[in-house]
Design a protein around this motif. Structure first.
Motif, PDB file in Angstrom:
ATOM      1  N   VAL A 415       0.862  -1.115   0.055  1.00  0.00           N
ATOM      2  CA  VAL A 415       0.047  -0.099   0.152  1.00  0.00           C
ATOM      3  C   VAL A 415       0.882   1.277  -0.005  1.00  0.00           C
ATOM      4  CG1 VAL A 415      -2.119  -0.768   1.160  1.00  0.00           C
ATOM      5  CG2 VAL A 415      -0.201  -0.136   2.655  1.00  0.00           C
ATOM      6  N   GLN A 416       0.381   2.446  -0.660  1.00  0.00           N
ATOM      7  CA  GLN A 416       1.308   3.736  -0.773  1.00  0.00           C
ATOM      8  C   GLN A 416       0.252   4.740  -0.818  1.00  0.00           C
ATOM      9  OE1 GLN A 416       4.405   2.738  -3.586  1.00  0.00           O
ATOM     10  NE2 GLN A 416       4.679   5.152  -3.694  1.00  0.00           N
ATOM     11  N   CYS A 417       0.561   5.726  -0.157  1.00  0.00           N
ATOM     12  CA  CYS A 417      -0.080   6.959  -0.085  1.00  0.00           C
ATOM     13  C   CYS A 417      -0.035   7.430  -1.599  1.00  0.00           C
ATOM     14  CB  CYS A 417       0.242   7.966   0.964  1.00  0.00           C
ATOM     15  SG  CYS A 417      -0.164   7.523   2.487  1.00  0.00           S
ATOM     16  N   ALA A 418      -1.274   8.291  -2.125  1.00  0.00           N
ATOM     17  CA  ALA A 418      -0.774   8.842  -3.464  1.00  0.00           C
ATOM     18  C   ALA A 418       0.133   9.907  -3.222  1.00  0.00           C
ATOM     19  CB  ALA A 418      -2.296   9.511  -3.919  1.00  0.00           C
ATOM     20  N   ASP A 419       0.357  10.624  -2.004  1.00  0.00           N
ATOM     21  CA  ASP A 419       1.481  11.632  -2.035  1.00  0.00           C
ATOM     22  C   ASP A 419       1.864  11.773  -0.492  1.00  0.00           C
ATOM     23  OD1 ASP A 419       0.085  13.743  -1.008  1.00  0.00           O
ATOM     24  OD2 ASP A 419      -0.719  13.938  -2.921  1.00  0.00           O
ATOM     25  N   THR A 420       2.820  12.374  -0.166  1.00  0.00           N
ATOM     26  CA  THR A 420       3.130  12.748   1.037  1.00  0.00           C
ATOM     27  C   THR A 420       2.794  13.777   1.669  1.00  0.00           C
ATOM     28  OG1 THR A 420       5.405  13.407   0.385  1.00  0.00           O
ATOM     29  CG2 THR A 420       5.138  10.936   0.935  1.00  0.00           C
ATOM     30  N   SER A 421       1.911  14.685   1.340  1.00  0.00           N
ATOM     31  CA  SER A 421       1.650  15.894   1.624  1.00  0.00           C
ATOM     32  C   SER A 421       0.650  16.043   2.936  1.00  0.00           C
ATOM     33  CB  SER A 421       0.435  16.716   0.558  1.00  0.00           C
ATOM     34  OG  SER A 421      -0.709  15.897   0.867  1.00  0.00           O
ATOM     35  N   GLY A 422       0.313  14.805   3.563  1.00  0.00           N
ATOM     36  CA  GLY A 422      -0.661  14.651   4.565  1.00  0.00           C
ATOM     37  C   GLY A 422      -2.068  15.367   4.428  1.00  0.00           C
ATOM     38  N   LYS A 423      -2.403  15.633   2.976  1.00  0.00           N
ATOM     39  CA  LYS A 423      -3.564  16.386   2.854  1.00  0.00           C
ATOM     40  C   LYS A 423      -4.519  15.436   1.855  1.00  0.00           C
ATOM     41  CE  LYS A 423      -2.002  21.112   3.498  1.00  0.00           C
ATOM     42  NZ  LYS A 423      -1.277  21.001   4.039  1.00  0.00           N
ATOM     43  N   ASN A 424      -3.846  14.520   1.395  1.00  0.00           N
ATOM     44  CA  ASN A 424      -4.455  13.851   0.270  1.00  0.00           C
ATOM     45  C   ASN A 424      -5.152  12.426   0.941  1.00  0.00           C
ATOM     46  OD1 ASN A 424      -5.227  12.572  -2.300  1.00  0.00           O
ATOM     47  ND2 ASN A 424      -3.130  13.079  -3.433  1.00  0.00           N
ATOM     48  N   ALA A 425      -6.266  12.233   0.585  1.00  0.00           N
ATOM     49  CA  ALA A 425      -6.992  10.863   0.909  1.00  0.00           C
ATOM     50  C   ALA A 425      -6.928   9.781   0.234  1.00  0.00           C
ATOM     51  CB  ALA A 425      -8.623  11.142   1.002  1.00  0.00           C
ATOM     52  N   SER A 449       3.546   4.992   7.185  1.00  0.00           N
ATOM     53  CA  SER A 449       4.338   4.690   8.428  1.00  0.00           C
ATOM     54  C   SER A 449       4.831   3.164   8.120  1.00  0.00           C
ATOM     55  CB  SER A 449       3.190   4.344   9.505  1.00  0.00           C
ATOM     56  OG  SER A 449       3.702   3.515  10.600  1.00  0.00           O
ATOM     57  N   GLY A 450       6.370   3.394   7.751  1.00  0.00           N
ATOM     58  CA  GLY A 450       7.051   2.450   7.258  1.00  0.00           C
ATOM     59  C   GLY A 450       6.595   1.910   6.097  1.00  0.00           C
ATOM     60  N   SER A 451       6.295   0.725   5.875  1.00  0.00           N
ATOM     61  CA  SER A 451       5.797   0.360   4.540  1.00  0.00           C
ATOM     62  C   SER A 451       4.327   0.235   4.830  1.00  0.00           C
ATOM     63  CB  SER A 451       6.396  -1.182   4.233  1.00  0.00           C
ATOM     64  OG  SER A 451       6.089  -2.166   5.195  1.00  0.00           O
ATOM     65  N   SER A 452       3.724   0.874   5.634  1.00  0.00           N
ATOM     66  CA  SER A 452       2.355   0.640   5.788  1.00  0.00           C
ATOM     67  C   SER A 452       1.797   2.175   5.735  1.00  0.00           C
ATOM     68  CB  SER A 452       2.063  -0.125   6.942  1.00  0.00           C
ATOM     69  OG  SER A 452       0.438  -0.150   7.065  1.00  0.00           O
ATOM     70  N   ILE A 453       0.433   2.291   5.770  1.00  0.00           N
ATOM     71  CA  ILE A 453      -0.185   3.410   5.639  1.00  0.00           C
ATOM     72  C   ILE A 453      -1.146   3.515   6.833  1.00  0.00           C
ATOM     73  CG2 ILE A 453       0.309   3.746   3.244  1.00  0.00           C
ATOM     74  CD1 ILE A 453      -2.888   3.453   2.828  1.00  0.00           C
ATOM     75  N   TYR A 454      -1.705   4.739   7.035  1.00  0.00           N
ATOM     76  CA  TYR A 454      -3.054   4.912   7.876  1.00  0.00           C
ATOM     77  C   TYR A 454      -3.706   6.298   7.400  1.00  0.00           C
ATOM     78  CZ  TYR A 454      -0.273   7.998  10.975  1.00  0.00           C
ATOM     79  OH  TYR A 454       0.408   9.134  11.314  1.00  0.00           O
ATOM     80  N   CYS A 455      -4.934   6.179   7.783  1.00  0.00           N
ATOM     81  CA  CYS A 455      -5.770   7.598   7.501  1.00  0.00           C
ATOM     82  C   CYS A 455      -6.009   8.119   8.918  1.00  0.00           C
ATOM     83  CB  CYS A 455      -7.144   7.058   6.734  1.00  0.00           C
ATOM     84  SG  CYS A 455      -7.050   6.270   5.448  1.00  0.00           S
ATOM     85  N   ASP A 456      -5.821   9.718   8.717  1.00  0.00           N
ATOM     86  CA  ASP A 456      -6.184  10.396   9.865  1.00  0.00           C
ATOM     87  C   ASP A 456      -6.261  11.857   9.455  1.00  0.00           C
ATOM     88  OD1 ASP A 456      -5.837  11.248  12.418  1.00  0.00           O
ATOM     89  OD2 ASP A 456      -3.705  10.702  12.746  1.00  0.00           O
ATOM     90  N   TRP A 457      -6.691  12.522  10.387  1.00  0.00           N
ATOM     91  CA  TRP A 457      -7.062  13.882   9.918  1.00  0.00           C
ATOM     92  C   TRP A 457      -6.103  14.540   9.326  1.00  0.00           C
ATOM     93  CZ3 TRP A 457     -12.086  14.143  10.392  1.00  0.00           C
ATOM     94  CH2 TRP A 457     -12.563  13.252  11.182  1.00  0.00           C
ATOM     95  N   PRO A 458      -6.180  15.379   8.320  1.00  0.00           N
ATOM     96  CA  PRO A 458      -5.131  16.148   7.299  1.00  0.00           C
ATOM     97  C   PRO A 458      -4.117  16.930   8.147  1.00  0.00           C
ATOM     98  CG  PRO A 458      -7.352  16.690   6.687  1.00  0.00           C
ATOM     99  CD  PRO A 458      -7.464  15.968   8.040  1.00  0.00           C
ATOM    100  N   SER A 459      -3.110  16.992   7.812  1.00  0.00           N
ATOM    101  CA  SER A 459      -1.991  17.997   8.410  1.00  0.00           C
ATOM    102  C   SER A 459      -2.346  19.512   8.293  1.00  0.00           C
ATOM    103  CB  SER A 459      -0.638  18.007   7.654  1.00  0.00           C
ATOM    104  OG  SER A 459      -0.097  16.481   7.665  1.00  0.00           O
ATOM    105  N   ALA A 460      -2.095  20.184   9.171  1.00  0.00           N
ATOM    106  CA  ALA A 460      -2.668  21.849   8.965  1.00  0.00           C
ATOM    107  C   ALA A 460      -1.875  22.294   7.813  1.00  0.00           C
ATOM    108  CB  ALA A 460      -2.182  22.296  10.215  1.00  0.00           C
TER     109      ALA A 460
END
Ligand code: NAG
Ligand code: NAG
Ligand code: NAG
Ligand code: NAG
Length: 460
Positions: A415-425, A449-460
């Motif tokens: 799994v991989q986030c679409a980007d590392t902005s902390g704003k993209n779902a 988080s390492g090779s994994s991901i999680y969903c959380d409230w967006p970065s400010a």
């Protein structure tokens, strides 16, 4: 009969209630719900085995916290209305509020045995409740304090028994007032001599559709996550895009309460919920993974509901004793996790048992996949049937080298986030050689988080 009773009494006096009591800093707490008789709902012709009196579940060290379910109607205009299945039917004259002195007596018995008894608000089925604003939250907190906790009131359903806290099982209704409700209760708790618990019981789909932002900011001791009646149950523990425990761990770590815990909520028997029941050996391996990976936030296990204790006892007691032997207090996972349960005569391993029509958790939570459409994972039981598009022909890589929907991938389950902005779902999961595009719940963003991901409230 005298000798068994004597033996029981002696055992109780000498045995380990002290070791089995609830501790907010431990990982081996066992929680259950009492008052809805879910077993009875699917065994109408067997009343002898329906849920027993509350005190029956406080005689050994199986459970540490028992939740009275629940207050089904409330708002700020009338007295709250309770429902305890068949356990208590008498109302205070001229009201719709139950008076249950027998339950009050049992509450005290349980507390004397070291149990915490918590009042659960909400639930599913047909309850109507709402706390729409902060002002309503404050007003209702005053009512709850006076009727159920340390205050005084003309109508106290359990008499002078003082409950140990409140649990929010909020699945419908206006919800803007819960943060203020908790804050107001905590002003009472601050000057009380006993330790109160505030808990919430969201669905495992993150974020919870009713309590999302409340769980983010209000003080919560225990999060009882319902890993049943929805697609992100423990059956999917190794299916990373359908199992979002990491998001709950991250939420607990951010809670203003530094000891906020995550409990794995499970059905106590094969028919107790629509899905999510897991055979004991598999479950032990799953819990071991979660406890090892998320030790600091792991609080224990919550089982729906007490009525299965006598009817699936090998499983319930086996699980409880295993949790107590293998999960501990403090932040270090045990070196040995091989202690055997007292019994492994686990019940059938069905995970598709039909919902019991009268189990409020079932009725309420089977609705959840549609009521929590905030998360893409909630609407699909399997990643391959996800509503997101996988068939659109797409380049196999972008100039940035990240995954694109439909692009090829080799590591099944990556799994991989679409980007590392902390704003993209958006995020991607590798499924059968192709990247599947998925999305975190509404209002949240994907984090690595390492090779994994999680969903959380967006970065400010
Ligand atoms: C209380 O009962 C509700 C169901 O009404 C459940 O969701 C919640 O987890 C329970 N709380 C505790 C403290 O067991
Ligand atoms: C408010 O709660 C009472 C029960 O306490 C109920 O009878 C009444 O219908 C509720 N009102 C609304 C607007 O939901
Ligand atoms: C309700 O009123 C009746 C008649 O006055 C009385 O016998 C009964 O005990 C009252 N019940 C409660 C719960 O107060
Ligand atoms: C726990 O951590 C191990 C090792 O990193 C990993 O393989 C496993 O998938 C994790 N399990 C869960 C449920 O997070």
């Amino acid at each position: 009969m005298p000798s068994p009773i004597l033996a029981t009494a002696a055992f109780a006096a000498l045995s380990s209630f002290a070791a089995a009591t609830y501790s907010s800093t431990c990982s081996n707490n066992m929680v259950t719900y009492w008052g809805q008789n879910s077993w009875g709902g699917s065994h109408l012709n067997d009343p002898a085995n329906w849920e027993k009196d509350l005190a029956e579940y406080c005689q050994d060290d199986t459970f540490d916290v028992i939740n009275l379910s629940f207050v089904i109607n409330y708002n700020v205009t009338g007295l709250p209305v309770l429902n305890h299945a068949g356990h208590c039917e008498t109302k205070f004259n001229g009201t719709n509020t139950l008076t249950c002195p027998g339950i009050g007596k049992d509450i005290k018995t349980c507390q004397a045995n070291g149990k915490k008894i918590v009042l659960s608000l909400g639930g599913g089925g047909n309850p109507t409740y709402s706390l729409g604003s902060s002002a309503e939250g404050v007003q209702f907190a005053n009512t709850v304090w006076n009727m159920f906790l340390g205050g005084t009131h003309q109508y106290r359903p359990y008499g002078d028994a003082v409950l140990d806290g409140v649990d929010l099982d909020i699945e419908s209704g206006a919800n803007g007032g819960y943060a203020a409700f908790i804050a107001q209760l905590r002003t009472y708790f601050a000057s009380a001599s006993k330790q109160y618990i505030v808990s919430a019981a969201p669905q495992c789909v993150y974020p919870d559709s009713s309590l999302g932002s409340t769980l983010n900011t209000a003080w919560i001791d225990n999060n009882y996550i319902q890993f049943y009646n929805n697609p992100c149950n423990l059956v999917n523990i190794n299916n990373q895009w359908n199992f979002d425990y990491k998001s709950w761990d991250a939420l607990a770590k951010k809670n203003p309460n530094p000891n906020s815990k995550v409990y794995v909520g499970l059905p106590a028997g094969p028919g107790a919920a629509g899905n999510g029941y897991i055979e004991l050996n598999t479950l032990q391996a799953d819990l071991k993974q979660l406890y090892t990976n998320f030790t600091s936030t792991f609080g224990g296990v919550m089982l729906w509901d007490a009525s299965w204790y006598s009817n699936n006892q090998g499983y319930v007691k086996g699980l409880s004793s295993w949790v107590k032997a293998n999960m501990q207090c403090g932040a270090t996972p045990p070196t040995s996790t091989t202690a055997a349960p007292t019994t492994t005569t686990a019940a059938p391993t069905t995970t598709t048992a039909a919902p019991t029509s009268s189990a409020p958790e079932s009725t309420s939570t089977t609705a959840s996949p549609t009521s929590t459409v905030a998360s893409s994972t909630s609407t699909t039981a399997s990643p391959t049937s996800s509503s997101t598009t996988t068939s659109a022909p797409a380049p196999t890589s972008t100039s940035g080298g990240g995954p694109v929907a439909g692009g090829s991938c080799s590591s099944q389950g990556a799994v991989q986030c679409a980007d590392t902005s902390g704003k993209n779902a958006n995020y991607f999961a590798c499924n059968n050689g192709a990247w599947l595009q998925l999305s975190c719940g509404s209002g949240t963003a994907c984090f690595s988080s390492g090779s994994s991901i999680y969903c959380d409230w967006p970065s400010a």
